[in-house]
Design an enzyme around this catalytic site. Sequence first.
Site, PDB file in Angstrom:
ATOM      1  N   THR A 184     -13.306   2.487 -43.999  1.00 26.31           N
ATOM      2  CA  THR A 184     -12.485   1.368 -43.464  1.00 26.31           C
ATOM      3  C   THR A 184     -12.815   0.899 -41.995  1.00 26.31           C
ATOM      4  O   THR A 184     -12.595  -0.109 -41.569  1.00 26.31           O
ATOM      5  CB  THR A 184     -11.109   1.567 -43.803  1.00 26.31           C
ATOM      6  OG1 THR A 184     -10.998   1.907 -45.265  1.00 26.31           O
ATOM      7  CG2 THR A 184     -10.284   0.296 -43.621  1.00 26.31           C
ATOM      8  N   LYS A 213      -4.880   5.007 -42.961  1.00 26.42           N
ATOM      9  CA  LYS A 213      -5.993   4.649 -42.438  1.00 26.42           C
ATOM     10  C   LYS A 213      -6.198   3.101 -42.220  1.00 26.42           C
ATOM     11  O   LYS A 213      -6.813   2.547 -41.491  1.00 26.42           O
ATOM     12  CB  LYS A 213      -7.132   5.156 -43.436  1.00 26.42           C
ATOM     13  CG  LYS A 213      -7.103   4.555 -45.002  1.00 26.42           C
ATOM     14  CD  LYS A 213      -7.711   2.936 -44.998  1.00 26.42           C
ATOM     15  CE  LYS A 213      -7.500   2.667 -46.584  1.00 26.42           C
ATOM     16  NZ  LYS A 213      -8.344   1.028 -46.602  1.00 26.42           N
TER      17      LYS A 213
END
Length: 325
Positions: A241, A184
């Site tokens: 994120t 991620k």
Amino acid sequence: MKVGVIGGGAWGTALAQVAAHGGREVLLWAREPDVVASINDAQENSVFLAGVGLSPTIRATGSLGDLADRDALLVVAPAQHVRAVLAETPVGSMPLVLCAKGIEAGTRMLVGEVARQVHPSAPVAVLSGPTFAHEVAAGLPTAVTLAAEDDALRMALSDRLAAPHFRPYASSDVVGAEIGGAVKNVLAIACGVVEGAGLGQNARAALIARGFAEMTRFGLARGARAETLGGLSGLGDLVLTCSSTSSRNFSLGVGLGRGGSATTLMADRRTVAEGAFTAPVLREAARDVDVDMPVTEAVCRLLDGAAIGDVIAELLARPLREEGV
């Protein structure tokens, strides 16, 4: 259970705050003398988490040897430094809760694999999920994945770290929890580029979805479980994120999208954007298992200085295909 924390950045400090819930004593190691002094003298990490008052039961030290009396260690050093830090730490059979997100350069090992190699007798767990340090430290509601193969260790750590605002969900899929956190960070850089280049919300949503497909392909190839990748440590962390400038990786991508160079953007930071170091390692690790990761490849090219227009054009020119993993 007496907890130690290795790493005096914002995330390590926030986790120390969680571990100190209810007046429990926590010892935090920081490399920076000014961080140690700030925590011990003012109960605040004025360097990395300014303005957040810390529990008076948190003490800081600059000596890794002081952690020898702990019952468990939260390892929050940057992924590329975990091996060196653990080699200096008296661990023995003490449980290690790995909170760094990345893949080691050179060896292409997950952080858990590094820890097992350095300290073979130490049980390993992974804590990962959608967590901005300043929100955790401020006591805002947060949920994470806490993964360990040993049932008793998993539950003991969950009980020790749980707080009214901090909810660990237990899992036995250590590999899946690690891969979600590592991948991620790379995808967040890509989403930041979309933001910085003004490509729109449609593009960012598509990139998150296709990035998640990359994460899933790679995770399954490395032995992760699909439900872990679709949980807090995978999809949950990815969404957070890829959506906020509070993310160091997303902010780096925004700078790249506005035409900045990776070298200049990272030189201006005291904190680490892990995705910049993970991206080239992830690319090689994906090739090792014959997994196609075009978004990761694109991030690597941008970090190497390729023109944004060229990289985007190449992505959009890929052959049409059926949707799916």
